[in-house]
Design a protein around this motif. Structure first.
Motif, PDB file in Angstrom:
ATOM      1  N   LEU A 256       0.797  -1.232   0.000  1.00 56.53           N
ATOM      2  CA  LEU A 256       0.000   0.000   0.000  1.00 56.53           C
ATOM      3  C   LEU A 256       0.829   1.283   0.000  1.00 56.53           C
ATOM      4  CD1 LEU A 256      -3.094  -0.970   2.141  1.00 56.53           C
ATOM      5  CD2 LEU A 256      -3.166   0.122  -0.099  1.00 56.53           C
TER       6      LEU A 256
ATOM      7  N   MET B 114       0.386   4.154  -2.783  1.00 63.19           N
ATOM      8  CA  MET B 114      -0.060   5.488  -2.391  1.00 63.19           C
ATOM      9  C   MET B 114       1.051   6.529  -2.486  1.00 63.19           C
ATOM     10  SD  MET B 114      -3.241   5.415  -1.793  1.00 63.19           S
ATOM     11  CE  MET B 114      -3.332   7.049  -1.057  1.00 63.19           C
TER      12      MET B 114
ATOM     13  N   TYR C  46       4.084   6.614  -0.923  1.00 61.12           N
ATOM     14  CA  TYR C  46       4.861   6.897   0.296  1.00 61.12           C
ATOM     15  C   TYR C  46       6.038   5.932   0.361  1.00 61.12           C
ATOM     16  CZ  TYR C  46       0.815   9.554   1.992  1.00 61.12           C
ATOM     17  OH  TYR C  46      -0.198  10.450   2.134  1.00 61.12           O
TER      18      TYR C  46
ATOM     19  N   ALA D 195     -13.844   3.421  -7.134  1.00 60.23           N
ATOM     20  CA  ALA D 195     -14.043   2.220  -6.323  1.00 60.23           C
ATOM     21  C   ALA D 195     -12.934   1.896  -5.329  1.00 60.23           C
ATOM     22  CB  ALA D 195     -14.275   1.020  -7.235  1.00 60.23           C
ATOM     23  N   GLN D 196     -11.708   1.698  -5.801  1.00 57.91           N
ATOM     24  CA  GLN D 196     -10.700   1.159  -4.894  1.00 57.91           C
ATOM     25  C   GLN D 196     -10.068   2.228  -4.015  1.00 57.91           C
ATOM     26  OE1 GLN D 196      -7.763  -2.535  -5.290  1.00 57.91           O
ATOM     27  NE2 GLN D 196      -7.068  -0.801  -6.467  1.00 57.91           N
ATOM     28  N   LYS D 197     -10.149   3.487  -4.475  1.00 55.96           N
ATOM     29  CA  LYS D 197      -9.776   4.661  -3.669  1.00 55.96           C
ATOM     30  C   LYS D 197      -8.284   4.760  -3.342  1.00 55.96           C
ATOM     31  CE  LYS D 197     -14.298   5.346  -3.505  1.00 55.96           C
ATOM     32  NZ  LYS D 197     -15.256   5.403  -2.433  1.00 55.96           N
ATOM     33  N   GLU D 198      -7.443   4.186  -4.195  1.00 60.78           N
ATOM     34  CA  GLU D 198      -6.012   4.396  -4.007  1.00 60.78           C
ATOM     35  C   GLU D 198      -5.547   5.467  -4.993  1.00 60.78           C
ATOM     36  OE1 GLU D 198      -4.747   0.377  -4.353  1.00 60.78           O
ATOM     37  OE2 GLU D 198      -5.632  -0.080  -2.414  1.00 60.78           O
ATOM     38  N   TYR D 199      -5.927   6.687  -4.695  1.00 59.58           N
ATOM     39  CA  TYR D 199      -5.571   7.813  -5.553  1.00 59.58           C
ATOM     40  C   TYR D 199      -4.628   8.732  -4.793  1.00 59.58           C
ATOM     41  CZ  TYR D 199      -9.583   9.007  -2.682  1.00 59.58           C
ATOM     42  OH  TYR D 199     -10.439   9.108  -1.619  1.00 59.58           O
TER      43      TYR D 199
ATOM     44  N   GLN E 210     -19.656   6.732  -6.985  1.00 62.38           N
ATOM     45  CA  GLN E 210     -19.440   6.263  -5.618  1.00 62.38           C
ATOM     46  C   GLN E 210     -20.774   6.014  -4.909  1.00 62.38           C
ATOM     47  OE1 GLN E 210     -18.064   8.874  -7.264  1.00 62.38           O
ATOM     48  NE2 GLN E 210     -16.119   9.521  -6.385  1.00 62.38           N
TER      49      GLN E 210
ATOM     50  N   GLU F 216     -11.960  12.846  -1.243  1.00 60.34           N
ATOM     51  CA  GLU F 216     -13.343  12.633  -1.667  1.00 60.34           C
ATOM     52  C   GLU F 216     -14.238  13.749  -1.152  1.00 60.34           C
ATOM     53  OE1 GLU F 216     -14.797   8.295  -2.546  1.00 60.34           O
ATOM     54  OE2 GLU F 216     -14.477   8.605  -0.420  1.00 60.34           O
TER      55      GLU F 216
END
Lengths: 142, 565
Positions: free
Chosen positions: B120, B124, B126, B207-211, B445, B557
């Protein structure tokens, strides 16, 4: 005259970097439909942000969802932050893909209850009602 | 397909048949006959159920031959008789060294395709030594901070010989740049580098929200990379437009179909606006769909997807090369359909889902492991999942003929319905101003959250039975399957390695490369060459993303996107 029971106030949040929010949104909708006041603060909340919001919103409980495997880091971090802020009377519960062994360990540390995939929302609602009620009557006795 | 007289006679006979059937309708095995997506299904499908089926042209416009427009029956003439689908199992683990060992093992077994999952923090943007990465390093995949990690992963692996798929979205450009930099060091020319990037940022907002960054600059990163690869890395598939995560987040089959294709059309329009020729990049686009439990609904979804795509590419975007009309796709069975209760039952679910992917004409397939709702999959569970595909391929006979369900009145009627419903959603998206606006307004969403909640309610009201969950339950069930343990030591060593590289590299060179990236991102020039120079200088994913965060801002969001249903 008996007091009208106060609505349960619950804060829901996703800590860490994981963005899978299906479960927490379903839980939020189910709590709302069960008559609770739900504050969903969204994704990527740090322990500080979560506890801060919980204190400000004066909630009865905080619900956390983690599906990334980072639960052994994030739950203890939230518990620590609650203690640091003197907010450890707030009930901390959660859900996610969490192996049984880890659930046992986290519940020992002070997480009130953890649910795994497939748990019916009614079970979570009933649990929360009872747990919040029990906590309140404890406080009244004290 | 059928002449009018035939259909008229059929309708007349159906009237009599209906009177007879009415007597048997007092008995019902289920309270409602509907799909996983909540679509009601008729009792019987006949040629009369096909809308326009009495038109002579119906077969040619809607179905056709495999390998021919509109590709409803498949993208190749001979399909699995020529070559089976690729059994591609997605995996990722801990440190770069562990992933390297795994890759060497796969290659020794005769594999030629490698598939990489990232952790992750990498997804993301990092670094492993960042405070937000704590507890997440190496958990859901491998951690890559700088090109040094990529060098370890692919040490002594000839990048001219393997094809590498990388599941990464927001920082996809950075990871591809690092991969190319390793190839360059090995002496492999860019035009020999092969593989696929997921690189589908739109479904992350949906959907997956890894932006990381806002949608528009994120799509620019993608079109910049597409343009660079068309010119310099022509064998690399730059994007895999994904419905998988949209479905996992709770969408229905038709929402998965429509939202995913809409995302794809947005990339195509953005690249065309950027001045690229549709036939230059379209042959390298591919799709990624979910295989949920409703067998026929899923098959209809894949068939409709091919048809919709072919029509739009030819008729709307003016693609001339037939290769640009082909919707090729990867399938993964539905993680969200698996249950923590009686987990062995998941083997059966996965087998049936995989079969729908095969009957729907998938190009490659990942089968999930039975223990995924409990933890990261164990070796044994992963093996059973792969064996499931092999049983389908070699024992069931479904690969013997092309599109065996083509011409089933039910499947064709359902395919037509899927297409029609998807068109309605495309119209709704257009009316709302397009894909970017729909993301910003939280339309996708909210729609997904609503479907997810409706599905959950159906289960809890027992309108929908999930075996082992709301029926056929074992009280006080003891789960007896091995659980993979995660090593917490690798996080610390990865963070230390990241610090070490940052201390030892030529930091003046890194700063200069990052500054070049800042200039490119602030203006309109292609960002990819600057990202490649950063990678070559051992700048980290986090550092490159920080520059872009600074120039473009970070995405959060909106309240309307966070609405729960």
């Amino acid at each position: 005259m008996p007091k009208k029971p106060k609505k349960i106030r619950v804060l829901l949040a996703k800590p860490g970097l994981d963005g899978h929010d299906r479960g927490i949104k379903v839980i939020a909708a189910a709590f709302r439909d069960a008559g609770m006041e739900v504050i969903y603060t969204g994704l990527r909340q740090t322990p500080e942000m979560i506890v801060d919001a919980a204190v400000q919103e004066d909630v009865d409980a905080v619900g956390i969802s983690i599906l990334s495997g980072a639960h052994m880091t994030l739950f203890p971090a939230i518990l620590d932050e609650m203690k640091r802020r003197g907010a450890d009377e707030i009930l901390l519960f959660g859900g996610g893909i969490i192996p049984d062994e880890d659930i046992e360990e986290l519940e020992k540390m002070g997480v009130a209850r953890l649910f795994t995939p497939g748990a019916p929302t009614d079970d979570v609602i009933n649990y929360l009602r009872k747990a919040v009620e029990a906590k309140k009557s404890d406080e009244e006795v004290m | 397909m059928y002449d009018k007289e035939h259909i008229e006679e059929l309708n007349a006979r159906l009237k009599d048949w209906d009177v007879e059937a009415e007597k048997q309708r007092a008995h019902k095995s289920l309270p409602r006959f509907f799909t996983v997506s909540g679509v009601d299904i008729d009792e019987l499908y006949t040629p009369a159920a096909i809308d326009g089926g009495d038109d002579k042209e119906y077969y040619w416009t809607n179905i056709g031959l495999p390998g021919h427009f509109p590709y409803t029956r498949g993208v190749h003439h001979t399909m699995y008789r020529g070559r089976l689908w690729t059994m591609r199992q997605f995996a990722g683990m801990g440190t770069p060294a562990q992933t390297h060992d795994r890759f060497v093992y796969i290659l020794k077994q005769g594999g030629t395709g490698l598939s990489t999952a990232f952790d992750l923090p990498t997804l993301m943007g990092y670094d492993s030594d960042h405070s937000r990465s704590l507890g997440e390093v190496g958990k859901c995949g491998v951690a890559v901070d700088t090109m040094a990690d990529m060098e370890i992963i692919f040490d002594k692996i000839d990048l001219a010989k393997v094809s590498t798929s990388m599941t990464i979205n927001s920082p996809a450009s950075m990871l591809l740049a690092m991969y190319l930099a390793v190839a360059e060091k090995q002496g492999v020319p860019f035009d020999q580098v092969r593989g696929t990037l997921q690189n589908d940022i739109l479904k992350e907002y949906i959907a997956q929200k890894e932006y990381i960054f806002p949608p528009r600059p994120s799509v620019r990163l993608i079109t910049d990379m597409m343009d660079y690869c068309t010119k310099h890395v022509p064998q690399y598939n730059t994007i895999s437009i994904s419905g998988y995560h949209i479905r996992e987040a709770g969408a229905t089959a038709v929402q998965e179909l429509a939202f995913t294709l809409a995302d794809g059309f947005q990339y195509i329009e953005s690249a065309i606006e950027d001045g690229q020729d549709v036939d230059d990049f379209a042959p390298r686009l591919s799709y990624f769909f979910n295989a949920h439990s409703d067998f026929f609904e899923e098959i209809a979804k894949y068939r409709a997807a091919r048809r919709i795509f072919a029509k739009r590419m030819r008729d709307k975007y003016g693609a001339k090369n037939p290769k640009s009309w082909l919707l090729r796709f990867h399938t993964q069975t539905a993680g969200c359909s698996l249950t923590a209760q009686q987990p062995e039952n998941n083997i059966v679910r996965v087998a049936l889902q995989a079969l729908s992917g095969v009957l729907g004409g998938t190009q490659s397939l990942h089968t999930n492991s039975m223990d995924e709702t409990l933890a990261l999959p164990s070796e044994k569970a992963v093996t059973i999942a792969l064996r499931t595909q092999q049983v389908i391929a070699y024992e069931t006979g479904v690969a013997n003929t092309v599109d065996p369900l083509g011409g089933s009145w039910f499947v064709e009627a359902l395919t037509d319905k899927m297409e029609a419903e998807a068109e309605k959603i495309f119209a709704e998206i257009d009316e709302r101003g397009g894909v970017f606006e729909c993301i910003e307004q939280g339309y996708f969403q909210r729609e997904i959250a609503r479907s997810a909640y409706a599905y959950q309610r159906e289960i809890e009201k027992k309108e929908r039975i999930i075996v082992g969950v709301n029926d056929f339950v074992i009280e006080n069930e003891k789960i007896d399957i091995p659980i993979l343990k995660i090593d917490y030591e690798s996080e610390r060593s990865q963070a230390e390695f990241c610090k070490k590289i940052k201390a030892e590299r030529d930091n003046a060179k890194v700063q200069a490369a990052l500054e070049k990236l800042r200039v490119a991102a602030s203006g309109t020039e292609n960002t990819f060459p600057a990202i490649l120079d950063c990678a070559r200088a051992y700048a980290s994913v986090g550092e490159m993303c920080d520059v872009l965060r600074d120039v473009w801002g970070e995405w959060n969001e909106s309240k309307s996107a966070m609405q729960v249903s």
